[in-house]
Write an enzyme that holds these catalytic residues in place. Sequence first.
Site, PDB file in Angstrom:
ATOM      1  CD  GLU A   1      -2.509   1.297   2.682  1.00 61.24           C
ATOM      2  OE1 GLU A   1      -2.892   2.417   3.063  1.00 61.24           O
ATOM      3  OE2 GLU A   1      -2.634   0.265   3.366  1.00 61.24           O
TER       4      GLU A   1
ATOM      5  CG  ASP B   1       0.174   6.958  -1.125  1.00 56.53           C
ATOM      6  OD1 ASP B   1      -0.896   7.419  -1.545  1.00 56.53           O
ATOM      7  OD2 ASP B   1       0.982   7.631  -0.470  1.00 56.53           O
TER       8      ASP B   1
ATOM      9  CD  GLU C   1      -3.249   4.337  -1.520  1.00 54.81           C
ATOM     10  OE1 GLU C   1      -3.211   5.559  -1.759  1.00 54.81           O
ATOM     11  OE2 GLU C   1      -3.028   3.862  -0.396  1.00 54.81           O
TER      12      GLU C   1
END
Length: 296
Positions: free
Chosen positions: A62, A66, A134
Amino acid sequence: MLRNQIDKIRLLFRKDKESYFCFYKILGFYPRNIQLYQQALLHKSTSIRSEKGRPLNNERLEFLGDAILDAIVGDIVYKHFEGRREGFLTNTRSKIVQRETLNKLAVEIGLDKLVKYSTRSSSHNSYMYGNAFEAFIGAIYLDQGYERCKRFMEEKIFKNYIDLDKMSRKEVNFKSKLIEWSQKSKVEVSFELIEQFLDEDYNPMFHTEIRIEGISAGKGTGYSKKESQQNAAQAALKKIKNDASFKEQIEATKAQNHLPENTEETDELTEETLIEENLETILPVENPETDECKGE
């Protein structure tokens, strides 16, 4: 194209080919390292551990996704809106990569049905699917590289689910979101206009700083007070999301700022009360009626 055909042929000899076909429907290509995609869908509440005993979840992916998503969306937005100001581009990108949008995208492509989590955590984690999206982007990047990742966003996401022109006109009230967060967290937030100046074309500019419990949380510039506050709030929300030490600092300052006032006086009063109570316990209480009887 040839690579995809080779991967497809290899699948015929794999026992877990159903999983590959499942991801193919979402991605438009076959994964090379399917474990990355499976890990991207593991919420931390699952408590799954690797062979070495380490927690296995999607948090690291994640984090990576991102950053990759910011770069890809920034690239797409920059090329689509030729000649637009930096502030406009930043706001448009933010509307796309914000949790609400990513949550919807995850549901649109079917990731919500694949995420593994404990039922206990689902009730208070409304952005679980957006986080998984993400992580999924992070998995694509590690498995196939940046260009394939960008192509996935362009062909599978933007083409089918995102209207850039419409998205750019969408109002996102970061200030309201920050205030809502502050109320839930029971912290004090202030918006302070720290500077007003003219740009190169002599247009008035405003510079706002947001302070949370007196700590600087974000700054923003705009052509109006409202725009500068929105940009500052956006920066503050991003810092709250990504900076764990900043949140700890807020909590520590909050605890210090909200200590009971006049503690010395309170202590003195408490001490006096205790003394009086102790005296009443030790000394006999005079009874006026008894004294009068004695006098008689």
